[in-house]
Design an enzyme around this catalytic site. Structure first.
Site, mmCIF file in Angstrom:
data_model
loop_
_atom_site.group_PDB
_atom_site.id
_atom_site.type_symbol
_atom_site.label_atom_id
_atom_site.label_comp_id
_atom_site.label_asym_id
_atom_site.label_seq_id
_atom_site.Cartn_x
_atom_site.Cartn_y
_atom_site.Cartn_z
ATOM 1 N N TYR A 177 0.830 -1.210 0.000
ATOM 2 C CA TYR A 177 0.000 0.000 0.000
ATOM 3 C C TYR A 177 0.858 1.251 0.000
ATOM 4 C CZ TYR A 177 0.973 0.506 5.030
ATOM 5 O OH TYR A 177 1.594 0.658 6.249
ATOM 6 N N CYS A 178 0.244 2.351 -0.462
ATOM 7 C CA CYS A 178 0.863 3.676 -0.359
ATOM 8 C C CYS A 178 -0.265 4.679 -0.110
ATOM 9 C CB CYS A 178 1.666 4.012 -1.624
ATOM 10 S SG CYS A 178 0.674 4.063 -3.128
ATOM 11 N N THR A 179 -0.021 5.975 -0.260
ATOM 12 C CA THR A 179 -1.003 6.989 0.119
ATOM 13 C C THR A 179 -2.286 6.919 -0.712
ATOM 14 O OG1 THR A 179 0.897 8.391 0.549
ATOM 15 C CG2 THR A 179 -1.264 9.441 0.654
#
Ligand SMILES: [Zn+2]
Ligand SMILES: [Zn+2]
Length: 303
Positions: A177-179
């Site tokens: 995941y990321c932002t």
């Protein structure tokens, strides 16, 4: 009413400079501020402005032959959270340092919706590994429970981290995941192409979309963002600690010494004691007028 939108789309853009000029024009006309990066591989943007103007921006984008079907994420904030409007052409939509042809989202991990993400984590499969694809200063104040958090300062350092730690992902289901999802499109492709994990997933819409559905779910703390807000509170957990006294804290400051400008976490007591600098050294340099004072952060950006 103001708001902030966050978006990206990976798509071949034959004439990035032309798109840049068009973007500059419509953003100026709509009095938007923020940052847009355009490359041959796609577009990546964050904009703040009046809600109706941002809706108009979204309409103009959807009418364009290249920019239909964009998942625009919205949050609280406004143009005051950005110093200016910046529209630039770059080699990559987000800088990984790998030519687009050598690594494309075509080989990316499977997208999981917020619901699918939540369900996968909730069932606690033994072979599940959650991987935070962000930088160390981002996950320092908020992250998914039990996530692996690479100690990197730049996204372009992630491939090397993955190379050196491949065995962590061997025969695992990796949930990355990321932002907002843009970084995982290519980072998950990178891991996928190593053929070491059993399965590679990426969270569709990133932390942003997950916490909209599950504010009190498996993500704890604050979501770091790249504008004047610095971070968006998701729940009451405090993940970080003051870099000076180590007590629980998740408030970032920039050292008032313009030559230093260190981005660091500090509690109210420590930041007052050091007069908004990161250390005794910077405090002394400023007090003796040996260095310039950094212009203070725009305080009008409240959410
Ligand atoms: Zn402190
Ligand atoms: Zn400093």
């Amino acid at each position: 009413m103001n708001k902030i939108i966050l978006f990206y789309k990976y798509i071949e853009i034959p004439y990035p400079k032309q798109v840049m000029k068009w973007q500059q024009q419509i953003c100026q006309d709509l009095q938007l501020k923020g940052r847009i990066l355009i490359s041959h591989e796609g577009i990546n943007g964050t904009l703040g402005g009046l809600s109706e103007n941002l809706d108009q921006y979204k309409n103009l984008m959807s009418e364009h032959e290249l920019f239909g079907n964009i998942d625009f994420k919205e949050s609280a904030g406004g143009p005051e959270c950005f110093p200016r409007l910046s529209v630039k052409v770059r080699n990559e939509a987000v800088s990984l340092g790998i030519p687009y042809d050598a690594l494309t989202p075509r080989n990316a991990g499977q997208h999981l919706s917020p619901e699918q993400t939540h369900e996968l984590i909730a069932t606690q499969p033994e072979d599940l590994v959650i991987l935070d694809a962000r930088n160390n200063y981002e996950w320092a104040i908020g992250k998914f429970e039990n996530a692996i958090t690479p100690n990197i300062e730049n996204f372009r350092d992630l491939p090397q981290y993955l190379e050196e730690n491949l065995e962590q992902f061997a025969d695992k289901q990796v949930l990355m995941y990321c932002t907002g999802g843009i970084r995982c499109e290519r980072a998950s492709a990178y891991l996928n192409e190593k053929n070491i994990a059993k399965k590679v997933y990426q969270m569709d819409g990133g932390i942003h979309r997950y916490v909209e559905q599950y504010p009190d779910g498996f993500f704890r703390g604050k979501n770091y963002v790249f504008d004047g807000r610095i971070a968006v509170k998701v729940n009451d957990d405090i993940i970080g600690s003051c870099s000076i006294c180590t007590q629980p804290c998740d408030d970032y400051h920039n050292c008032l010494n313009a030559m230093c400008n260190e981005h660091f976490i500090a509690c109210v007591a420590c930041i007052e004691k050091l007069e908004k600098t990161c250390s005794k050294e910077c405090q002394t340099l400023l007090a003796e007028n040996k260095v310039a004072m950094r212009p203070e952060f725009n305080k009008s950006c409240h959410i």
